[in-house]
Design a protein around this motif. Structure first.
Motif, PDB file in Angstrom:
ATOM      1  N   VAL A  53       0.846  -1.201   0.000  1.00 22.87           N
ATOM      2  CA  VAL A  53       0.000   0.000   0.000  1.00 22.87           C
ATOM      3  C   VAL A  53       0.877   1.245   0.000  1.00 22.87           C
ATOM      4  O   VAL A  53       0.661   2.175  -0.789  1.00 22.87           O
ATOM      5  CB  VAL A  53      -0.975  -0.004   1.205  1.00 22.87           C
ATOM      6  N   ALA A  54       1.893   1.284   0.862  1.00 22.98           N
ATOM      7  CA  ALA A  54       2.791   2.442   0.925  1.00 22.98           C
ATOM      8  C   ALA A  54       3.501   2.654  -0.413  1.00 22.98           C
ATOM      9  O   ALA A  54       3.594   3.790  -0.901  1.00 22.98           O
ATOM     10  CB  ALA A  54       3.803   2.264   2.053  1.00 22.98           C
ATOM     11  N   ASP A  55       3.990   1.566  -1.023  1.00 18.65           N
ATOM     12  CA  ASP A  55       4.653   1.678  -2.329  1.00 18.65           C
ATOM     13  C   ASP A  55       3.713   2.235  -3.387  1.00 18.65           C
ATOM     14  O   ASP A  55       4.108   3.071  -4.208  1.00 18.65           O
ATOM     15  CB  ASP A  55       5.188   0.319  -2.792  1.00 18.65           C
ATOM     16  N   ASN A  56       2.463   1.783  -3.380  1.00 20.32           N
ATOM     17  CA  ASN A  56       1.489   2.284  -4.357  1.00 20.32           C
ATOM     18  C   ASN A  56       1.218   3.768  -4.163  1.00 20.32           C
ATOM     19  O   ASN A  56       1.116   4.515  -5.143  1.00 20.32           O
ATOM     20  CB  ASN A  56       0.188   1.489  -4.276  1.00 20.32           C
ATOM     21  N   VAL A  57       1.105   4.204  -2.912  1.00 21.71           N
ATOM     22  CA  VAL A  57       0.872   5.627  -2.635  1.00 21.71           C
ATOM     23  C   VAL A  57       2.074   6.448  -3.120  1.00 21.71           C
ATOM     24  O   VAL A  57       1.905   7.491  -3.761  1.00 21.71           O
ATOM     25  CB  VAL A  57       0.586   5.859  -1.130  1.00 21.71           C
ATOM     26  N   VAL A  58       3.286   5.969  -2.841  1.00 19.02           N
ATOM     27  CA  VAL A  58       4.496   6.663  -3.287  1.00 19.02           C
ATOM     28  C   VAL A  58       4.535   6.730  -4.815  1.00 19.02           C
ATOM     29  O   VAL A  58       4.828   7.780  -5.396  1.00 19.02           O
ATOM     30  CB  VAL A  58       5.767   5.970  -2.722  1.00 19.02           C
ATOM     31  N   GLU A  59       4.237   5.619  -5.475  1.00 17.59           N
ATOM     32  CA  GLU A  59       4.237   5.589  -6.946  1.00 17.59           C
ATOM     33  C   GLU A  59       3.222   6.581  -7.516  1.00 17.59           C
ATOM     34  O   GLU A  59       3.529   7.323  -8.452  1.00 17.59           O
ATOM     35  CB  GLU A  59       3.925   4.182  -7.463  1.00 17.59           C
ATOM     36  N   LEU A  60       2.011   6.570  -6.964  1.00 18.41           N
ATOM     37  CA  LEU A  60       0.979   7.482  -7.470  1.00 18.41           C
ATOM     38  C   LEU A  60       1.378   8.933  -7.283  1.00 18.41           C
ATOM     39  O   LEU A  60       1.164   9.771  -8.165  1.00 18.41           O
ATOM     40  CB  LEU A  60      -0.358   7.198  -6.789  1.00 18.41           C
ATOM     41  N   PHE A  61       1.958   9.242  -6.129  1.00 13.57           N
ATOM     42  CA  PHE A  61       2.395  10.612  -5.879  1.00 13.57           C
ATOM     43  C   PHE A  61       3.487  11.010  -6.865  1.00 13.57           C
ATOM     44  O   PHE A  61       3.451  12.100  -7.438  1.00 13.57           O
ATOM     45  CB  PHE A  61       2.891  10.745  -4.437  1.00 13.57           C
ATOM     46  N   SER A  62       4.432  10.108  -7.085  1.00 12.18           N
ATOM     47  CA  SER A  62       5.532  10.375  -8.001  1.00 12.18           C
ATOM     48  C   SER A  62       5.027  10.573  -9.437  1.00 12.18           C
ATOM     49  O   SER A  62       5.443  11.508 -10.132  1.00 12.18           O
ATOM     50  CB  SER A  62       6.533   9.211  -7.944  1.00 12.18           C
ATOM     51  N   ASN A 148      -0.042   7.795 -17.495  1.00 10.11           N
ATOM     52  CA  ASN A 148      -1.404   7.526 -17.029  1.00 10.11           C
ATOM     53  C   ASN A 148      -1.743   6.036 -17.079  1.00 10.11           C
ATOM     54  O   ASN A 148      -2.503   5.547 -16.251  1.00 10.11           O
ATOM     55  CB  ASN A 148      -2.423   8.343 -17.828  1.00 10.11           C
ATOM     56  N   ASP A 149      -1.180   5.340 -18.029  1.00  7.29           N
ATOM     57  CA  ASP A 149      -1.399   3.898 -18.105  1.00  7.29           C
ATOM     58  C   ASP A 149      -0.820   3.215 -16.861  1.00  7.29           C
ATOM     59  O   ASP A 149      -1.466   2.376 -16.238  1.00  7.29           O
ATOM     60  CB  ASP A 149      -0.766   3.347 -19.386  1.00  7.29           C
ATOM     61  N   LYS A 150       0.408   3.593 -16.489  1.00  3.92           N
ATOM     62  CA  LYS A 150       1.034   3.047 -15.285  1.00  3.92           C
ATOM     63  C   LYS A 150       0.274   3.470 -14.029  1.00  3.92           C
ATOM     64  O   LYS A 150       0.091   2.677 -13.106  1.00  3.92           O
ATOM     65  CB  LYS A 150       2.495   3.502 -15.203  1.00  3.92           C
ATOM     66  N   ALA A 151      -0.172   4.722 -13.997  1.00  6.92           N
ATOM     67  CA  ALA A 151      -0.899   5.222 -12.822  1.00  6.92           C
ATOM     68  C   ALA A 151      -2.230   4.493 -12.655  1.00  6.92           C
ATOM     69  O   ALA A 151      -2.651   4.211 -11.525  1.00  6.92           O
ATOM     70  CB  ALA A 151      -1.122   6.733 -12.948  1.00  6.92           C
ATOM     71  N   THR A 152      -2.886   4.184 -13.761  1.00  6.16           N
ATOM     72  CA  THR A 152      -4.151   3.442 -13.713  1.00  6.16           C
ATOM     73  C   THR A 152      -3.941   2.076 -13.063  1.00  6.16           C
ATOM     74  O   THR A 152      -4.703   1.682 -12.173  1.00  6.16           O
ATOM     75  CB  THR A 152      -4.734   3.279 -15.133  1.00  6.16           C
ATOM     76  N   ASP A 153      -2.903   1.382 -13.479  1.00  2.44           N
ATOM     77  CA  ASP A 153      -2.601   0.067 -12.896  1.00  2.44           C
ATOM     78  C   ASP A 153      -2.271   0.180 -11.407  1.00  2.44           C
ATOM     79  O   ASP A 153      -2.712  -0.631 -10.596  1.00  2.44           O
ATOM     80  CB  ASP A 153      -1.435  -0.598 -13.633  1.00  2.44           C
ATOM     81  N   LEU A 158      -3.797  -0.296  -5.612  1.00  6.90           N
ATOM     82  CA  LEU A 158      -4.057   0.334  -4.318  1.00  6.90           C
ATOM     83  C   LEU A 158      -5.484   0.085  -3.874  1.00  6.90           C
ATOM     84  O   LEU A 158      -5.742  -0.247  -2.719  1.00  6.90           O
ATOM     85  CB  LEU A 158      -3.764   1.838  -4.372  1.00  6.90           C
ATOM     86  N   ALA A 159      -6.423   0.219  -4.794  1.00  9.09           N
ATOM     87  CA  ALA A 159      -7.832  -0.012  -4.444  1.00  9.09           C
ATOM     88  C   ALA A 159      -8.050  -1.461  -4.001  1.00  9.09           C
ATOM     89  O   ALA A 159      -8.784  -1.722  -3.043  1.00  9.09           O
ATOM     90  CB  ALA A 159      -8.733   0.328  -5.624  1.00  9.09           C
ATOM     91  N   ASP A 160      -7.394  -2.388  -4.678  1.00 12.14           N
ATOM     92  CA  ASP A 160      -7.540  -3.808  -4.329  1.00 12.14           C
ATOM     93  C   ASP A 160      -6.979  -4.124  -2.949  1.00 12.14           C
ATOM     94  O   ASP A 160      -7.478  -5.012  -2.265  1.00 12.14           O
ATOM     95  CB  ASP A 160      -6.852  -4.697  -5.368  1.00 12.14           C
ATOM     96  N   ASN A 161      -5.920  -3.416  -2.546  1.00 16.80           N
ATOM     97  CA  ASN A 161      -5.253  -3.703  -1.274  1.00 16.80           C
ATOM     98  C   ASN A 161      -5.504  -2.647  -0.207  1.00 16.80           C
ATOM     99  O   ASN A 161      -4.825  -2.645   0.823  1.00 16.80           O
ATOM    100  CB  ASN A 161      -3.740  -3.831  -1.506  1.00 16.80           C
ATOM    101  N   ALA A 162      -6.444  -1.756  -0.455  1.00 22.61           N
ATOM    102  CA  ALA A 162      -6.695  -0.639   0.460  1.00 22.61           C
ATOM    103  C   ALA A 162      -7.015  -1.125   1.874  1.00 22.61           C
ATOM    104  O   ALA A 162      -7.773  -2.075   2.049  1.00 22.61           O
ATOM    105  CB  ALA A 162      -7.843   0.216  -0.064  1.00 22.61           C
TER     106      ALA A 162
END
Length: 193
Positions: A53-62, A148-153, A158-162
Motif C-alpha cells: 500500500v505504501a509503495d502504491n501511494v508513493v508511486e501514485l504521488f511520483s 497515465n497507463d502506469k498510474a491506472t494500474d 491500491l484499491a484492491d489492497n486498500a
C-alpha cells in the motif's frame, strides 16, 4: 516541540534528497523501515500488505508530480489549442489530487518523495528538448499516455489492497481520472497523426 518536528523534517529531507538517491526509492525505503519497526506484533503478511500500500501511494504521488510537470511544459510549448486545454485540465486535477494524496499519506504515516523520481525527470528533460509544434504535442501526449497507463494500474492495485474504504474510494477516483487522461491523450494523438 517545534525543534523536534523541524529536526525530523530535516532528517527526512536528507534521507529523501541526499546521497544522490532517487527520491521515490528513498521514500519507499523509509516506509519499509517504518513498517518493520512499528509492526512487530503483526504477521509478515500484514507487513507485506502495508508495504505494498505504501509503495502504491508513493508511486501514485511520483507519477502525479511527473504528469503535472509534463503538463506545465505543454502549457508553455504546445501549439494545438486542444492539447493546451488538456494540459491545463491535467494540471488542475493533479494539484487537487496531490493535496488529497498528501493528506491521506499523512494519516497513514507514509513518507512521500520530496522531489521527482529519476524516470520522471528523464521524461521532463526529453520533452523540454522537443521544439514547439506538432512533434512536441505528439510527444507530450505519448508521455501522458504512458504515465497515465502506469498510474491506472497502480491505482487499481491500491484499491484492491486498500486498508479501508476511504483509501479504496480515493484510489478508484484516481484510477478513473487517469483512465480518462490516458484515453483523451490517445484520442488527441490519433487525431494529430
Amino acid at each position: 516541540m517545534k525543534i523536534n518536528i523541524l529536526s525530523a523534517l530535516m532528517v527526512s529531507g536528507l534521507l529523501l534528497g541526499g546521497c544522490g538517491k532517487d527520491s521515490k526509492e528513498a521514500a519507499k525505503e523509509v516506509n519499509e523501515k517504518k513498517i518493520d519497526q512499528q509492526a512487530t506484533a503483526i504477521s509478515d503478511d500484514a507487513k507485506s500488505d502495508a508495504k505494498e500500500v505504501a509503495d502504491n501511494v508513493v508511486e501514485l504521488f511520483s507519477m502525479g508530480m511527473t504528469e503535472y510537470e509534463l503538463s506545465k511544459i505543454a502549457l508553455q510549448k504546445a501549439t494545438n489549442p486542444e492539447v493546451r486545454s488538456y494540459a491545463q485540465r491535467a494540471m488542475n486535477e493533479h494539484q487537487q489530487n496531490e493535496k488529497q494524496l498528501r493528506d491521506m499519506a499523512r494519516t497513514m504515516n507514509i513518507t512521500l518523495p520530496a522531489t521527482m523520481a529519476k524516470d520522471g525527470k528523464d521524461r521532463i528533460e526529453d520533452l523540454q528538448d522537443e521544439k514547439p509544434g506538432t512533434a512536441f504535442d505528439l510527444q507530450y501526449l505519448k508521455e501522458m499516455n504512458t504515465v497515465n497507463d502506469k498510474a491506472t494500474d497502480t491505482a487499481d492495485d491500491l484499491a484492491d489492497n486498500a486498508p479501508n474504504e476511504t483509501v479504496k474510494t480515493f484510489a478508484r477516483k484516481l484510477e478513473e481520472g487517469d483512465k480518462k487522461h490516458r484515453d483523451q491523450a490517445k484520442q488527441m494523438r490519433n487525431a494529430l497523426n
